[in-house]
Design an enzyme around this catalytic site. Structure first.
Site, PDB file in Angstrom:
ATOM      1  N   PRO A  83      -3.707   0.350  18.853  1.00 21.11           N
ATOM      2  CG  PRO A  83      -5.572  -0.937  18.352  1.00 21.11           C
ATOM      3  CD  PRO A  83      -4.907  -0.226  19.469  1.00 21.11           C
TER       4      PRO A  83
ATOM      5  CE1 TYR B  24      -5.125   3.796   8.837  1.00 18.36           C
ATOM      6  CE2 TYR B  24      -5.630   3.836  11.172  1.00 18.36           C
ATOM      7  CZ  TYR B  24      -4.893   3.343  10.117  1.00 18.36           C
ATOM      8  OH  TYR B  24      -3.918   2.395  10.351  1.00 18.36           O
TER       9      TYR B  24
ATOM     10  CE1 TYR C   3       0.140   2.805   7.966  1.00 19.39           C
ATOM     11  CE2 TYR C   3      -1.174   4.012   9.566  1.00 19.39           C
ATOM     12  CZ  TYR C   3      -0.991   2.922   8.747  1.00 19.39           C
ATOM     13  OH  TYR C   3      -1.942   1.928   8.711  1.00 19.39           O
TER      14      TYR C   3
ATOM     15  CG  HIS D  29      -2.050  -0.916   1.141  1.00 19.55           C
ATOM     16  ND1 HIS D  29      -3.244  -0.707   1.780  1.00 19.55           N
ATOM     17  CD2 HIS D  29      -2.197  -2.058   0.450  1.00 19.55           C
ATOM     18  CE1 HIS D  29      -4.078  -1.697   1.477  1.00 19.55           C
ATOM     19  NE2 HIS D  29      -3.462  -2.524   0.691  1.00 19.55           N
TER      20      HIS D  29
ATOM     21  CE  LYS E 177       4.337   3.399  13.275  1.00 21.08           C
ATOM     22  NZ  LYS E 177       4.779   2.961  11.956  1.00 21.08           N
TER      23      LYS E 177
END
Ligand code: APR
Ligand code: PHB
Length: 389
Positions: A292, A199, A382, A72, A296
């Site tokens: 979560p 998200y 990220y 991704h 990580k």
């Protein structure tokens, strides 16, 4: 029994550590409280940073990941009426892989089995002794009910957030944050309705659309910490996901399917320090837990053992303890970076506080999605920072 490194816990930290140690010529034995099937089938997170993927490939664990992992290059951030893409590859030159922890665990178990690794499953009454001597040992009762003793040069606690190793470190500090919400996790037999993870911020609470494969999707909904799972019928789950993720007539649609598994996950941050006392070291969830939201947990576990394996090898093989002596400090730098990032993502995306907090969150989301500098900060963390900061 005697070995060089006694590893408590056969989750990703413990199994990867034994794999890395063997490549350094260091022998280990792994002790695990649960059965092999139980450990292999736990549903956990599913995003790997590029440094985690690089490491897994380098040490011969990349074959299935390369075939089945989904690369991704970014994520989508959504709130009512708006959806924006954060393009990690454009912003920081690297993306992430969606590949379930369950799959990582399977690859580790297969590799360790092929190497003849000794793993004792279903042990109980695990207890750590004499960590201030150079002959520490772990006592336990084996699967057959026989009391045993594993002597080692070093003991590593890879036993997760509820194991005995963390508490065996007596001069330890603990830093903790409990969040006033939990996640309802859902695994469903349905093709993902999106190419990227979504998200979503919503007045009813956060939602996440993730995936495991082309036919399996993973979802999360923000719920109360003491939420009753029985209150969430499949219908209610799909309706809440659709509303929070922005399903709209004529617009983006959420596909639904058979729900295979649902569970409630608590959200907390916890850091134990130092990650070492005498000849006992901690790695992975035994040393730190993150919520979560930033994906990580697994990556931190991988980063810890990537630092620890060469440190133990230098100590046990070459008599050089300089890397072992700085392991805790070096690992904690990254742990705190990821702790801050996970906290920040969590606080930006979950409903908490009042309308003032909500306006701050939307403003933050606007900034992160419209300013290159804002987006870059999210992308850099990220997609993952270097193993050693
Ligand atoms: N004796 C032996 N094994 C134990 C004991 C004990 N007393 N207590 C716990 N264990 C085992 C657990 O059964 C578990 O299999 O230790 C293992 C710890 O594994 P994880 O919880 O998966 O922790 P870790 O390997 O550090 O992996 C971190 O897991 O929780 C996720 O988000 C986290 O993805 C991250 C990853
Ligand atoms: C998951 O797929 O399980 C997942 C993905 C992203 C997260 C957390 C969990 O931030």
């Amino acid at each position: 029994m005697r070995t060089q490194v006694a590893i408590v816990g056969a989750g990703p930290s413990g199994m990867l550590l034994s794999h890395l140690l063997e490549r350094e010529g260091v022998e280990s034995v792994v002790l695990e409280a649960r059965s092999e099937d139980y450990v292999a089938s736990r549903v956990r997170a599913g995003v790997l940073e590029s440094s985690s993927v690089d490491l897994l490939r380098q040490v011969g664990l990349g074959d299935r990941l390369d075939g089945e992992g989904l690369h991704h290059s970014g994520i989508l951030l959504h709130w009512p009426g708006e959806r924006h893409r954060i393009d990690f590859v454009d912003l920081v030159g690297r993306g992430v892989w969606v590949y379930g922890q369950t799959e990582v665990q399977k690859d580790l178990v297969a590799a360790r089995r092929a190497a003849g690794q000794r793993v004792e499953y279903e042990v109980s009454e695990t207890s750590i002794h004499d960590v201030h001597t150079d002959r520490p040992f772990v006592s336990f009762v084996d699967a057959g009910g026989v009391p045993r003793r594993l002597e080692a040069d070093v003991v590593v606690g890879c036993d997760g957030s509820h194991g005995p190793c963390r508490t065996a470190i007596t001069d330890r500090g603990a830093w903790e944050r409990t969040y006033p919400f939990a996640w309802l996790g859902v695994l469903a037999d349905v093709a993902p309705s999106t190419g990227e993870l979504i998200y979503a911020w919503h007045p009813d609470g956060f939602a996440l659309h993730s995936m495991r494969s082309e036919s399996v999707s993973r979802f999360y909904l923000q719920v109360e910490p003491d939420e009753d799972l029985a209150a969430w019928s499949d219908n209610r789950i799909w309706e809440s996901l659709a509303a929070r993720l922005g399903d709209e007539p004529g617009g983006w649609r959420l596909s639904t399917g058979a729900i295979r598994e649902k569970s409630i996950l608590p959200m907390r941050s916890h850091v134990a320090a130092p990650l070492r006392q005498g000849r006992l070291f901690l790695a992975g969830d035994a040393g730190h837990v993150v919520p979560p939201t930033g994906a990580k947990g697994l990556n931190l576990a991988i980063a810890d053992v990537a630092l620890l394996a060469p440190a133990l090898s230098a100590m046990l093989r070459d008599g050089d303890s300089s890397l072992a002596d700085t392991y805790s400090e070096r690992a904690l730098r990254r742990v705190w970076r990821c702790t801050q990032f996970s906290w920040w993502m969590t606080m930006m995306l979950h409903r908490h506080g009042d309308d003032f907090d909500a306006e701050l969150q939307i403003s933050q989301l606007r900034w992160v999605t419209t300013s290159r500098a804002g987006a870059q900060g999210l992308a850099e963390n990220y997609a993952g920072l270097p193993l050693e900061l």
